[in-house]
Scaffold this motif. Structure first.
Motif, PDB file in Angstrom:
ATOM      1  N   MET A 231      11.770 -16.123  17.617  1.00  0.00           N
ATOM      2  CA  MET A 231      11.010 -16.972  18.479  1.00  0.00           C
ATOM      3  C   MET A 231      11.616 -17.357  19.503  1.00  0.00           C
ATOM      4  O   MET A 231      11.646 -17.325  21.166  1.00  0.00           O
ATOM      5  N   LEU A 232      12.615 -17.878  19.371  1.00  0.00           N
ATOM      6  CA  LEU A 232      13.627 -18.673  20.569  1.00  0.00           C
ATOM      7  C   LEU A 232      14.044 -17.477  21.290  1.00  0.00           C
ATOM      8  O   LEU A 232      14.228 -17.868  22.566  1.00  0.00           O
ATOM      9  N   PHE A 233      14.695 -16.271  20.475  1.00  0.00           N
ATOM     10  CA  PHE A 233      15.345 -15.017  21.189  1.00  0.00           C
ATOM     11  C   PHE A 233      14.346 -15.001  22.712  1.00  0.00           C
ATOM     12  O   PHE A 233      14.395 -14.789  23.708  1.00  0.00           O
ATOM     13  N   LYS A 234      12.914 -14.801  22.063  1.00  0.00           N
ATOM     14  CA  LYS A 234      12.297 -14.352  22.996  1.00  0.00           C
ATOM     15  C   LYS A 234      12.360 -15.457  24.012  1.00  0.00           C
ATOM     16  O   LYS A 234      12.201 -15.139  25.456  1.00  0.00           O
ATOM     17  N   VAL A 235      11.847 -16.468  23.478  1.00  0.00           N
ATOM     18  CA  VAL A 235      11.944 -17.666  24.749  1.00  0.00           C
ATOM     19  C   VAL A 235      12.658 -17.366  26.057  1.00  0.00           C
ATOM     20  O   VAL A 235      12.851 -17.336  26.827  1.00  0.00           O
ATOM     21  N   ALA A 236      13.592 -17.770  25.306  1.00  0.00           N
ATOM     22  CA  ALA A 236      15.167 -17.596  26.221  1.00  0.00           C
ATOM     23  C   ALA A 236      14.500 -16.264  27.272  1.00  0.00           C
ATOM     24  O   ALA A 236      16.131 -16.343  27.688  1.00  0.00           O
ATOM     25  N   LEU A 237      15.214 -15.106  26.587  1.00  0.00           N
ATOM     26  CA  LEU A 237      15.140 -13.853  27.258  1.00  0.00           C
ATOM     27  C   LEU A 237      13.997 -13.456  27.931  1.00  0.00           C
ATOM     28  O   LEU A 237      14.160 -13.418  29.060  1.00  0.00           O
ATOM     29  N   GLN A 238      13.220 -13.822  27.961  1.00  0.00           N
ATOM     30  CA  GLN A 238      11.894 -14.257  28.421  1.00  0.00           C
ATOM     31  C   GLN A 238      12.533 -15.564  29.703  1.00  0.00           C
ATOM     32  O   GLN A 238      12.173 -15.109  31.724  1.00  0.00           O
ATOM     33  N   SER A 239      13.086 -16.538  29.895  1.00  0.00           N
ATOM     34  CA  SER A 239      13.552 -17.302  30.540  1.00  0.00           C
ATOM     35  C   SER A 239      14.715 -17.314  31.409  1.00  0.00           C
ATOM     36  O   SER A 239      14.813 -16.624  32.829  1.00  0.00           O
ATOM     37  N   LEU A 240      15.464 -15.931  31.298  1.00  0.00           N
ATOM     38  CA  LEU A 240      16.829 -15.441  31.724  1.00  0.00           C
ATOM     39  C   LEU A 240      15.681 -14.461  33.037  1.00  0.00           C
ATOM     40  O   LEU A 240      16.331 -14.445  34.009  1.00  0.00           O
ATOM     41  N   LEU A 241      14.955 -13.609  32.315  1.00  0.00           N
ATOM     42  CA  LEU A 241      14.256 -12.592  33.226  1.00  0.00           C
ATOM     43  C   LEU A 241      13.517 -13.584  34.295  1.00  0.00           C
ATOM     44  O   LEU A 241      13.436 -13.135  35.554  1.00  0.00           O
ATOM     45  N   ASN A 242      12.985 -14.798  33.961  1.00  0.00           N
ATOM     46  CA  ASN A 242      12.151 -15.315  34.972  1.00  0.00           C
ATOM     47  C   ASN A 242      13.333 -15.796  36.016  1.00  0.00           C
ATOM     48  O   ASN A 242      12.815 -15.941  37.203  1.00  0.00           O
ATOM     49  N   ARG A 243      14.358 -16.326  35.667  1.00  0.00           N
ATOM     50  CA  ARG A 243      15.844 -16.785  36.339  1.00  0.00           C
ATOM     51  C   ARG A 243      17.100 -15.901  36.754  1.00  0.00           C
ATOM     52  O   ARG A 243      17.780 -15.679  36.812  1.00  0.00           O
ATOM     53  N   ARG A 244      16.052 -14.389  37.015  1.00  0.00           N
ATOM     54  CA  ARG A 244      17.458 -12.996  36.630  1.00  0.00           C
ATOM     55  C   ARG A 244      18.053 -13.021  38.339  1.00  0.00           C
ATOM     56  O   ARG A 244      19.636 -13.046  37.726  1.00  0.00           O
ATOM     57  N   MET A 245      17.585 -13.535  39.593  1.00  0.00           N
ATOM     58  CA  MET A 245      18.510 -13.500  40.426  1.00  0.00           C
ATOM     59  C   MET A 245      19.673 -14.493  40.317  1.00  0.00           C
ATOM     60  O   MET A 245      20.558 -14.723  40.472  1.00  0.00           O
TER      61      MET A 245
ATOM     62  N   VAL B  75      20.596 -15.765  36.854  1.00  0.00           N
ATOM     63  CA  VAL B  75      21.573 -15.283  36.368  1.00  0.00           C
ATOM     64  C   VAL B  75      22.638 -14.132  36.672  1.00  0.00           C
ATOM     65  O   VAL B  75      24.013 -13.876  36.248  1.00  0.00           O
ATOM     66  N   LEU B  76      22.548 -13.455  37.566  1.00  0.00           N
ATOM     67  CA  LEU B  76      22.875 -12.026  38.136  1.00  0.00           C
ATOM     68  C   LEU B  76      23.999 -12.885  38.968  1.00  0.00           C
ATOM     69  O   LEU B  76      25.181 -12.059  38.676  1.00  0.00           O
ATOM     70  N   LEU B  77      23.453 -14.055  39.858  1.00  0.00           N
ATOM     71  CA  LEU B  77      24.920 -14.628  40.572  1.00  0.00           C
ATOM     72  C   LEU B  77      25.807 -15.099  39.698  1.00  0.00           C
ATOM     73  O   LEU B  77      27.211 -15.581  40.143  1.00  0.00           O
ATOM     74  N   THR B  78      25.036 -16.139  38.506  1.00  0.00           N
ATOM     75  CA  THR B  78      26.468 -16.954  38.023  1.00  0.00           C
ATOM     76  C   THR B  78      26.916 -15.877  36.894  1.00  0.00           C
ATOM     77  O   THR B  78      28.769 -15.779  37.297  1.00  0.00           O
ATOM     78  N   VAL B  79      27.193 -14.904  36.662  1.00  0.00           N
ATOM     79  CA  VAL B  79      27.138 -13.524  35.983  1.00  0.00           C
ATOM     80  C   VAL B  79      28.537 -12.795  37.334  1.00  0.00           C
ATOM     81  O   VAL B  79      29.964 -13.175  36.889  1.00  0.00           O
ATOM     82  N   LEU B  80      27.807 -12.769  38.139  1.00  0.00           N
ATOM     83  CA  LEU B  80      29.091 -12.241  39.404  1.00  0.00           C
ATOM     84  C   LEU B  80      29.890 -12.896  39.566  1.00  0.00           C
ATOM     85  O   LEU B  80      30.806 -13.020  40.152  1.00  0.00           O
ATOM     86  N   SER B  81      29.259 -14.439  39.674  1.00  0.00           N
ATOM     87  CA  SER B  81      30.735 -15.293  39.906  1.00  0.00           C
ATOM     88  C   SER B  81      31.970 -15.408  38.490  1.00  0.00           C
ATOM     89  O   SER B  81      32.848 -15.665  38.886  1.00  0.00           O
ATOM     90  N   ILE B  82      30.971 -15.838  37.705  1.00  0.00           N
ATOM     91  CA  ILE B  82      32.177 -15.867  36.454  1.00  0.00           C
ATOM     92  C   ILE B  82      33.050 -14.679  36.680  1.00  0.00           C
ATOM     93  O   ILE B  82      34.336 -14.348  36.445  1.00  0.00           O
ATOM     94  N   ALA B  83      32.509 -12.792  37.036  1.00  0.00           N
ATOM     95  CA  ALA B  83      33.689 -11.637  36.733  1.00  0.00           C
ATOM     96  C   ALA B  83      34.441 -11.980  37.496  1.00  0.00           C
ATOM     97  O   ALA B  83      35.765 -11.739  37.625  1.00  0.00           O
ATOM     98  N   ILE B  84      33.748 -12.446  39.138  1.00  0.00           N
ATOM     99  CA  ILE B  84      35.168 -12.856  40.170  1.00  0.00           C
ATOM    100  C   ILE B  84      35.898 -13.327  39.785  1.00  0.00           C
ATOM    101  O   ILE B  84      37.353 -13.477  40.220  1.00  0.00           O
TER     102      ILE B  84
END
Length: 220
Positions: free
Chosen positions: A1-15, A17-26
């Motif tokens: 249940m918590l996993f689905k909520v977390a996944l849905q939250s990430l999908l809702n904020r995908r841009m 999240v992508l920017l955060t991941v990109l910043s960490i990678a850089i």
């Protein structure tokens, strides 16, 4: 249940999240790049000169002093006095010291004033000494020892004469024509800046600069 909520939250904020991941990678890429450059610089220094614990110069940045004295890059800001060098060399904690003086050139190659201790103590790579391909170390005031590349590219042989220039440009209008030097030695290739250097005595450096400003004024 918590996993689905977390996944849905990430999908809702995908841009976001992508920017955060990109910043960490850089950031990781930059850190790894800096560490790689630092490692390469350390290894390059080790290949260029070894067995040296301390480089002493007039007050300037550490990087500038390193590039100038070891890699022959850039210009010196100030000089230390001969008395200062003698004081350092006489220190009981100092096994040996090599004075160097840069500032002149010959057809784009650096000229370095030093002492015979340079040929005795200088080491590069895995403690490899400088070896003469032909000739010997300078003995007279107007003797010059050539690095391997200088001799090869300019086709110099033992006994030939050459004229040094004031400054570091490939083309110089201030040449020390009245004080030519004689090639007395050619070093074997080292794969270091030594190959691109002309070595003369400190007395030779001093001799060519006696009244050089007056000579330039007379030529103009």
């Amino acid at each position: 249940m918590l996993f689905k909520v977390a996944l849905q939250s990430l999908l809702n904020r995908r841009m976001t999240v992508l920017l955060t991941v990109l910043s960490i990678a850089i950031s990781i890429f930059v850190l790894l790049g800096v560490e790689h450059v630092r490692k390469e610089a350390r290894e390059s220094f080790g290949r260029t000169v070894s067995g040296v614990d301390l480089i002493v110069g007039a007050r300037t940045s550490q990087l500038n002093l390193l590039l100038y004295s070891v890699f022959r890059i850039g210009n010196a800001t100030n000089n230390i006095t001969w008395q200062s060098y003698q004081t350092l060399a006489a220190n009981k904690a100092v096994a040996w010291a090599i004075p160097i003086s840069l500032g002149d050139s010959h057809r784009g190659y650096r000229v370095m004033g030093t002492s015979k201790d340079y040929f005795r103590h200088f080491r590069y790579g895995s403690q490899s000494p400088l070896v003469f391909d032909s000739g010997q170390a300078f003995d007279g005031v107007f003797d010059v020892v050539l690095g391997a590349e200088v001799a090869k590219k300019l086709n110099y042989k033992i006994g030939q004469q050459l004229v040094l220039s004031h400054g570091l440009g490939k083309t110089s209008f201030t040449k020390h024509d009245d004080k030519p030097f004689h090639v007395v030695g050619i070093l074997e290739a080292t794969g270091t800046p030594v190959d691109q250097t002309l070595h003369v005595s400190l007395a030779g450096i001093e001799a060519i600069h006696i009244d050089w400003q007056k000579v330039c004024s007379a030529q103009v």
